[in-house]
Scaffold this motif. Structure first.
Motif, mmCIF file in Angstrom:
data_model
loop_
_atom_site.group_PDB
_atom_site.id
_atom_site.type_symbol
_atom_site.label_atom_id
_atom_site.label_comp_id
_atom_site.label_asym_id
_atom_site.label_seq_id
_atom_site.Cartn_x
_atom_site.Cartn_y
_atom_site.Cartn_z
ATOM 1 N N LEU A 103 57.687 33.625 -9.801
ATOM 2 C CA LEU A 103 58.621 34.615 -10.320
ATOM 3 C C LEU A 103 58.776 34.519 -11.843
ATOM 4 O O LEU A 103 59.541 35.262 -12.438
ATOM 5 N N THR A 104 58.044 33.599 -12.457
ATOM 6 C CA THR A 104 58.188 33.302 -13.879
ATOM 7 C C THR A 104 57.280 34.169 -14.744
ATOM 8 O O THR A 104 56.136 34.427 -14.399
ATOM 9 N N TYR A 105 57.831 34.582 -15.880
ATOM 10 C CA TYR A 105 57.067 35.284 -16.915
ATOM 11 C C TYR A 105 56.920 34.334 -18.098
ATOM 12 O O TYR A 105 57.910 33.741 -18.541
ATOM 13 N N SER A 106 55.696 34.172 -18.583
ATOM 14 C CA SER A 106 55.444 33.370 -19.778
ATOM 15 C C SER A 106 55.092 34.311 -20.914
ATOM 16 O O SER A 106 54.089 35.023 -20.845
ATOM 17 N N SER A 107 55.918 34.305 -21.952
ATOM 18 C CA SER A 107 55.700 35.195 -23.085
ATOM 19 C C SER A 107 54.511 34.702 -23.913
ATOM 20 O O SER A 107 54.123 33.536 -23.811
ATOM 21 N N PRO A 108 53.954 35.570 -24.748
ATOM 22 C CA PRO A 108 52.850 35.149 -25.619
ATOM 23 C C PRO A 108 53.230 33.977 -26.530
ATOM 24 O O PRO A 108 52.377 33.217 -26.946
ATOM 25 N N ARG A 109 54.505 33.833 -26.812
ATOM 26 C CA ARG A 109 54.968 32.722 -27.655
ATOM 27 C C ARG A 109 55.238 31.458 -26.851
ATOM 28 O O ARG A 109 55.705 30.463 -27.396
ATOM 29 N N GLY A 110 55.012 31.505 -25.549
ATOM 30 C CA GLY A 110 55.176 30.325 -24.707
ATOM 31 C C GLY A 110 56.532 30.176 -24.050
ATOM 32 O O GLY A 110 56.760 29.222 -23.321
ATOM 33 N N ARG A 111 57.429 31.115 -24.269
ATOM 34 C CA ARG A 111 58.760 31.064 -23.649
ATOM 35 C C ARG A 111 58.644 31.429 -22.175
ATOM 36 O O ARG A 111 58.002 32.411 -21.815
ATOM 37 N N LYS A 112 59.273 30.656 -21.304
ATOM 38 C CA LYS A 112 59.259 30.929 -19.867
ATOM 39 C C LYS A 112 60.602 31.518 -19.470
ATOM 40 O O LYS A 112 61.649 30.967 -19.811
ATOM 41 N N THR A 113 60.546 32.609 -18.712
ATOM 42 C CA THR A 113 61.764 33.271 -18.256
ATOM 43 C C THR A 113 61.580 33.791 -16.839
ATOM 44 O O THR A 113 60.460 33.936 -16.352
ATOM 45 N N VAL A 114 62.706 34.082 -16.206
ATOM 46 C CA VAL A 114 62.715 34.843 -14.960
ATOM 47 C C VAL A 114 63.473 36.119 -15.294
ATOM 48 O O VAL A 114 64.622 36.070 -15.732
ATOM 49 N N GLU A 115 62.815 37.249 -15.115
ATOM 50 C CA GLU A 115 63.422 38.527 -15.476
ATOM 51 C C GLU A 115 64.253 39.085 -14.323
ATOM 52 O O GLU A 115 63.869 38.975 -13.161
ATOM 53 N N LEU A 116 65.384 39.696 -14.664
ATOM 54 C CA LEU A 116 66.231 40.327 -13.651
ATOM 55 C C LEU A 116 65.441 41.384 -12.886
ATOM 56 O O LEU A 116 65.534 41.473 -11.657
ATOM 57 N N SER A 117 64.627 42.154 -13.581
ATOM 58 C CA SER A 117 63.833 43.200 -12.916
ATOM 59 C C SER A 117 62.872 42.602 -11.887
ATOM 60 O O SER A 117 62.663 43.179 -10.819
ATOM 61 N N THR A 118 62.313 41.428 -12.183
ATOM 62 C CA THR A 118 61.425 40.751 -11.228
ATOM 63 C C THR A 118 62.195 40.332 -9.988
ATOM 64 O O THR A 118 61.721 40.507 -8.856
ATOM 65 N N MET A 119 63.390 39.790 -10.181
ATOM 66 C CA MET A 119 64.186 39.368 -9.032
ATOM 67 C C MET A 119 64.561 40.570 -8.170
ATOM 68 O O MET A 119 64.565 40.468 -6.939
ATOM 69 N N ARG A 120 64.856 41.677 -8.800
ATOM 70 C CA ARG A 120 65.217 42.879 -8.034
ATOM 71 C C ARG A 120 64.027 43.459 -7.279
ATOM 72 O O ARG A 120 64.213 44.077 -6.231
ATOM 73 N N LYS A 121 62.816 43.229 -7.764
ATOM 74 C CA LYS A 121 61.613 43.769 -7.101
ATOM 75 C C LYS A 121 61.004 42.775 -6.118
ATOM 76 O O LYS A 121 60.667 43.136 -4.997
ATOM 77 N N ARG A 122 60.831 41.509 -6.560
ATOM 78 C CA ARG A 122 60.088 40.543 -5.753
ATOM 79 C C ARG A 122 60.931 39.395 -5.227
ATOM 80 O O ARG A 122 60.424 38.556 -4.483
ATOM 81 N N GLY A 123 62.204 39.349 -5.606
ATOM 82 C CA GLY A 123 63.043 38.237 -5.183
ATOM 83 C C GLY A 123 64.232 38.650 -4.346
ATOM 84 O O GLY A 123 65.227 37.929 -4.282
#
Length: 134
Positions: A103-123
């Protein structure tokens, strides 16, 4: 105005409150730089840990210090841009740590996040899934 530290405290106490309402033996851990916010003792030799991430807005939860491990959960608390309104309840996801990498997104700068939109779609299966912690 609520700062980031207060958002996380509000989220931690919200989760702790819900757990106690469900009859769970849960304790807040203390410290500023920690990856375990709440410890839950369910029975002898049956404990789990929780890392709470609070989000005042509607974008994403930073999880740079996340470590996947057994019997560990992330509880993602989103106040939907209305953290200062106590009449609006948060959107909450209770996620086993093993599920976080997918469920994690890794930005081009290396920051790891979990996006609310991802949780609403896949979580969606983790939305308000408090029973995992009982």
């Amino acid at each position: 105005m609520v700062n980031g530290y207060n958002t996380n405290l509000a989220a931690e106490f919200y989760v702790l409150s819900v757990l106690h309402r469900l009859g769970v033996n849960a304790t807040l851990t203390l410290g500023n730089k920690k990856s375990v916010d709440i410890a839950v003792i369910r029975d002898v030799n049956d404990a789990l840990t929780i890392d709470v991430k609070g989000l005042a807005g509607k974008t994403c939860w930073p999880i740079d210090n996340f470590r996947e491990r057994k019997r560990h959960f992330l509880v993602l608390v989103c106040y939907l841009g209305k953290i200062s309104d106590p009449n609006v309840g948060p959107e909450v996801y209770v996620v086993p740590s093993e599920a976080i990498p997918s469920l994690t997104y890794s930005s081009p700068r290396g920051r790891k996040t979990v996006e609310l939109s991802t949780m609403r779609k896949r979580g969606t299966q983790y939305r308000d899934s408090w029973s995992q912690l009982c």
